[in-house]
Design an enzyme around this catalytic site. Structure first.
Site, short mmCIF file in Angstrom:
data_model
loop_
_atom_site.label_atom_id
_atom_site.label_comp_id
_atom_site.label_asym_id
_atom_site.label_seq_id
_atom_site.Cartn_x
_atom_site.Cartn_y
_atom_site.Cartn_z
N ASP A 125 0.66 -1.48 0.22
CA ASP A 125 0.23 -0.12 0.59
C ASP A 125 1.02 1.59 0.06
OD1 ASP A 125 0.83 -0.46 2.56
OD2 ASP A 125 -0.81 -0.12 3.42
N LYS A 152 8.92 -0.04 -5.45
CA LYS A 152 7.70 -0.57 -5.97
C LYS A 152 6.78 -0.42 -6.82
CE LYS A 152 6.75 -4.91 -3.27
NZ LYS A 152 7.15 -5.64 -3.27
#
Ligand code: NAD
Ligand code: TDX
Length: 338
Positions: A125, A152
């Site tokens: 997240d 990421k």
């Protein structure tokens, strides 16, 4: 079904290896892991001799080894391999860029080349950045704050581009913070628990108001299992629990469960670029695939504390830096491909 789990010697990767082998008799698992400081064969030691488990030491940033392993016959790839500690990415992002971006690119290329049925990119997240009072949905724009989350995010964009351009069958997940047994004792929960076992204070960053959402190991594993079984190519799923807590509240819970007082908190300098709050909307995963988390946070935290109390031999070498020496002595000569 043969499943390649990259990063399978790490925390959540090794939990997933055990979860899949334990639940599905027709599953064979291949672990591809570079064994960085975070990769630990102790996490897989009980599988030595299991004919449904194979270990290969290798770097996902090396296309040759990725092709060899993927081309050797694999149905599904779960990409857990990553550099994962935000503070380390602030000190030196280099390894994060190679592993996250080049590594994921190599896996996508091999998925495409060898006609793999599904690749799951296990992401975070943190790519969404920080939110004051909203929730991250799968449509929220990426706004990463650290070199870790930027790397990421780059890898996740590659996954999306491979699906759009080549139809590569990849699914991306964005999970909230993991916790549970076998987590490397640099992350906040195991660091605080092991410090307290050693009688040391716990270093709380800034004012402790930062909020994180937490998921226990088994719940994350069950979400990934469901994604392997049911998710469509090109889909994106948030994984969350709705259980959000500030770092100071988390610290107070750990202190209370371990029977010590707030004098064990040491307030330290804040992390640069420290995201204030993560909050995940996991409606899509629940409504489309029927997943929901099952482990209550207090229950998971108690299990985690009990595990670290019972496994000092696992974490002590990691905290003292003696792990690599220990590892060489215990594994290098015992037939492991290291
Ligand atoms: P971890 O740091 O415990 O383990 C990572 C594993 O990857 C280690 O075994 C390491 O040796 C291996 N690895 C690193 N670089 C490699 C390379 N180049 N080639 C092959 N193997 C390599 O990880 P974790 O905390 O269990 O996280 C697993 C995945 O989940 C990561 O992709 C991470 O970004 C993601 N994630 C983590 C969290 C969290 O709270 N920890 C939350 C959301 C998503
Ligand atoms: O000593 C500490 N003191 C402290 O107050 C540490 C290590 C952390 N913290 C704070 C920083 C964060 O607000 O605790 C919170 C959690 O920190 P970490 O355990 O480092 O996790 P976080 O930065 O939230 O990132 C984690 O979750 C998302 C993982 O490390 C990532 O890999 C994952 O993607």
């Amino acid at each position: 079904m043969k499943v390649l789990i990259t990063g399978g010697a790490g925390f959540m990767g090794s939990n997933m290896v055990h979860y899949l082998l334990g639940r599905q008799e027709n599953v064979e698992v291949v672990v591809l892991d570079k064994l960085t400081y975070c990769g630990n064969l102790e996490n897989l030691r009980d599988l030595d001799g299991n004919t449904r488990y194979h270990f290969v030491k290798g770097d996902i940033a090396d296309q040759k080894i990725v092709d060899e392993v993927v081309g050797g016959g694999v149905d599904v790839i779960l990409n857990y391999a990553a550099e994962t500690h935000v503070d380390r990415s602030i000190l030196d992002p280099t390894a994060f860029l190679y592993t996250e971006i080049i590594g994921t690119y190599n896996l996508l290329e091999s998925t495409k080349k060898f006609g793999i049925k599904k690749m799951v990119q296990v992401s975070t997240d943190e790519v969404y950045g920080s939110t004051v009072d909203g929730l991250f949905t799968e449509e929220t724009r990426f706004d990463p704050s650290s070199p870790y989350s930027a790397a990421k995010a780059g890898a996740d964009h590659l996954c999306s581009a491979y699906f759009k351009t080549y139809g590569t069958p990849v699914v991306v997940t964005h999970s909230c913070n993991f916790y549970g047994p076998n987590q490397y004792p640099e992350k906040v929960i195991p660091l605080f628990i092991t410090n307290l076992i050693e009688g040391k204070k716990v270093p709380l960053y800034g004012d402790g108001s930062n909020v994180r959402e937490w998921i226990f190991t088994e719940d994350h594993c069950s979400a990934i299992e469901m994604i392997i079984e049911k998710a469509a190519s090109g889909s994106v799923y948030n994984i969350g629990t709705d259980y959000r807590i500030s770092n100071i509240e988390l610290t107070q819970k750990i202190l209370a469960l371990m029977g010590v007082g707030e004098e064990m908190i040491e307030r330290v300098k804040d992390r640069p670029g420290h995201d204030w709050r993560y909050a995940v909307d996991h409606t899509r995963l629940t409504q489309e695939l029927g997943w929901r988390p099952r482990v209550d946070f207090e229950e998971g935290l108690k299990k985690t504390i009990a595990w670290y109390r019972e496994h000092e031999a696992w974490w002590k070498p990691l905290k003292s830096g003696a792990y690599l020496e220990y590892y060489k002595q215990n594994y290098a000569s015992k037939g492991h491909m290291v």
